[in-house]
Design a protein around this motif. Structure first.
Motif, PDB file in Angstrom:
ATOM      1  N   LEU A 168       0.846  -1.208   0.000  1.00  0.00           N
ATOM      2  CA  LEU A 168       0.000   0.000   0.000  1.00  0.00           C
ATOM      3  C   LEU A 168       0.872   1.244   0.000  1.00  0.00           C
ATOM      4  N   ARG A 169       1.454   1.605   1.137  1.00  0.00           N
ATOM      5  CA  ARG A 169       2.506   2.627   1.244  1.00  0.00           C
ATOM      6  C   ARG A 169       3.365   2.198   2.426  1.00  0.00           C
ATOM      7  N   LEU A 203      15.383   6.822  -7.375  1.00  0.00           N
ATOM      8  CA  LEU A 203      14.788   5.481  -7.484  1.00  0.00           C
ATOM      9  C   LEU A 203      15.698   4.345  -7.016  1.00  0.00           C
ATOM     10  N   ARG A 220      12.407   9.784   0.976  1.00  0.00           N
ATOM     11  CA  ARG A 220      12.345  11.200   0.541  1.00  0.00           C
ATOM     12  C   ARG A 220      11.222  11.897   1.300  1.00  0.00           C
ATOM     13  N   LEU A 275      -0.371  10.682  -6.991  1.00  0.00           N
ATOM     14  CA  LEU A 275       0.336  11.706  -6.223  1.00  0.00           C
ATOM     15  C   LEU A 275      -0.206  13.077  -6.599  1.00  0.00           C
ATOM     16  N   GLU A 302       1.843  18.650  -7.018  1.00  0.00           N
ATOM     17  CA  GLU A 302       3.058  19.317  -6.522  1.00  0.00           C
ATOM     18  C   GLU A 302       4.084  18.336  -5.953  1.00  0.00           C
ATOM     19  N   ILE A 303       3.730  17.035  -5.835  1.00  0.00           N
ATOM     20  CA  ILE A 303       4.678  16.031  -5.351  1.00  0.00           C
ATOM     21  C   ILE A 303       5.333  15.364  -6.553  1.00  0.00           C
ATOM     22  N   SER A 304       6.670  15.422  -6.614  1.00  0.00           N
ATOM     23  CA  SER A 304       7.335  14.876  -7.797  1.00  0.00           C
ATOM     24  C   SER A 304       7.190  13.349  -7.810  1.00  0.00           C
ATOM     25  N   ASP A 305       7.125  12.801  -9.022  1.00  0.00           N
ATOM     26  CA  ASP A 305       6.856  11.372  -9.207  1.00  0.00           C
ATOM     27  C   ASP A 305       7.998  10.757 -10.016  1.00  0.00           C
ATOM     28  N   PRO A 306       9.091  10.356  -9.327  1.00  0.00           N
ATOM     29  CA  PRO A 306      10.252   9.835 -10.063  1.00  0.00           C
ATOM     30  C   PRO A 306       9.939   8.565 -10.850  1.00  0.00           C
ATOM     31  N   GLN A 307       8.980   7.762 -10.397  1.00  0.00           N
ATOM     32  CA  GLN A 307       8.634   6.552 -11.158  1.00  0.00           C
ATOM     33  C   GLN A 307       7.971   6.937 -12.476  1.00  0.00           C
ATOM     34  N   LYS A 317      -2.203   4.291  -8.273  1.00  0.00           N
ATOM     35  CA  LYS A 317      -2.715   2.979  -7.853  1.00  0.00           C
ATOM     36  C   LYS A 317      -4.194   2.888  -8.191  1.00  0.00           C
ATOM     37  N   LEU A 328      -6.723   3.967   1.756  1.00  0.00           N
ATOM     38  CA  LEU A 328      -6.197   3.706   0.405  1.00  0.00           C
ATOM     39  C   LEU A 328      -5.290   4.831  -0.073  1.00  0.00           C
ATOM     40  N   ALA A 329      -5.573   6.072   0.343  1.00  0.00           N
ATOM     41  CA  ALA A 329      -4.719   7.198  -0.046  1.00  0.00           C
ATOM     42  C   ALA A 329      -4.198   7.886   1.200  1.00  0.00           C
ATOM     43  N   ASN A 330      -3.032   8.499   1.078  1.00  0.00           N
ATOM     44  CA  ASN A 330      -2.501   9.368   2.128  1.00  0.00           C
ATOM     45  C   ASN A 330      -2.745  10.803   1.676  1.00  0.00           C
ATOM     46  N   VAL A 389      -1.902  13.564   2.597  1.00  0.00           N
ATOM     47  CA  VAL A 389      -0.769  14.497   2.647  1.00  0.00           C
ATOM     48  C   VAL A 389      -0.117  14.608   1.267  1.00  0.00           C
ATOM     49  N   ILE A 390      -0.089  13.498   0.529  1.00  0.00           N
ATOM     50  CA  ILE A 390       0.658  13.505  -0.731  1.00  0.00           C
ATOM     51  C   ILE A 390      -0.158  13.025  -1.928  1.00  0.00           C
TER      52      ILE A 390
END
Lengths: 223, 79
Positions: free
Chosen positions: A56-57, A107, A145, B10, B13-18, B41, B64-66, B68-69
């Motif tokens: 999940l996280r 990553l 991060r 996400l 404003e939250i960067s998504d490196p994936q 997800k 299911l979601a946070n 904050v981000i």
């Protein structure tokens, strides 16, 4: 002085955390995530690892475990709580600390000895350090991060709640080099690096991590 | 039984490196028209009876979601 160390399914560093407590002069008490029993401890450490496989996280499912409800209540009552790595992720997910930990910007999993600057030497877990002191302890994470909205970060900085910053290179892309933060009352602290791996010359890069575990013994006496 | 879908991504404003890594791979494969990728997800829940929107909203926003981000989208079955 009884310092609890919680084991979740997938915790890895609970034994090292208990050992650090013992080397500092405390009595480590093993706690199990599924019990509603804090066993009359004076403080709690949430160790590193991969609780629930980071499903999940990272930290999300552990944060909803039965024992965490008791930890949240006790923390609101002033009990010192330290979250290391996965433990920091659990504390953020449980709402005891602000912000969130996400995938490293590059990553890659990063594992190295890391310099940190102590920004707050007046929390329950840092009183044996000096403001501005640099300490060397291991860091090892893939989702370390630290992020929050800019307004939230400004507020944290304004309230002096950044406890540690990375020095000599940021290992995971954390906002503003933040390695650890604290609650408003300075009793709950979370950080990604691992002080429990730096408590003996034989196995660590330094013994700089021992101060976390000696500090809290004084915080408990003072409370 | 009803099927409820929850999508989590996400916040902008939250960067998504994936997502950025996927975008990089697309560029190397010659798909130059793709401007951006955000990875998220997708949850599929099977729920007894008629879904209770308030309860599902709570599930989506607290587990299911946070918040904050992440942003969350709840898709209830259409009548």
């Amino acid at each position: 002085m009884r310092i609890g160390v919680i084991t979740f399914p997938g915790s890895l560093d609970d034994v090292d955390a208990a050992r650090a407590v013992r080397l500092a002069g405390g009595e480590p008490v093993a706690l199990w995530h599924a019990d509603h029993d804090l066993k009359d401890v004076d403080a709690v450490v949430l160790p590193g690892g991969f609780s629930y496989g980071d499903y999940l996280r990272a930290g999300a499912i552990a944060a909803r475990s039965p024992l965490m409800q008791d930890v949240v209540t006790a923390a609101h009552g002033g009990m010192p709580v330290l979250g290391i790595c996965n433990g920091f992720q659990v504390l953020c997910e449980a709402g005891l600390l602000p912000g969130a930990l996400t995938r490293n910007s590059h990553l890659h999993f990063r594992n190295r000895d890391q310099l940190l600057r102590v920004e707050r030497a007046d929390t329950a877990w840092t009183s044996d350090y000096a403001d501005g002191q640099e300490i060397l302890i291991p860091v090892k994470n893939g989702e370390g991060r630290y992020v929050a909205a800019d307004a939230g970060l400004d507020r944290l900085e304004g309230e002096g709640r950044v406890v540690f910053r990375y020095v000599g290179g940021n290992p995971n892309g954390s906002s503003r080099d933040i390695a650890g933060v604290t609650s408003e009352n300075g009793r709950v602290v979370g950080l990604m690096p691992h002080p429990e791996h730096a408590v003996e010359d034989l196995t660590g890069p330094s013994t700089d991590g021992l101060g976390f575990f000696t500090s809290v013994l004084k915080a408990v006496v003072a409370a | 039984m009803s099927r409820v879908v929850v999508d989590v991504v996400l916040k902008p404003e939250i960067s998504d490196p994936q997502g950025q890594a996927v975008l990089g791979a697309l560029g190397r494969l010659g798909h130059d028209s793709v401007r951006s990728v955000r990875q998220g997800k997708h949850f599929v829940l099977e729920v007894d009876g008629t879904p209770d929107e308030a309860e599902l909203k709570q599930i989506a926003e607290t587990l299911l979601a946070n918040p904050v981000i992440e942003d969350v989208e709840l898709h209830l079955p259409k009548d």
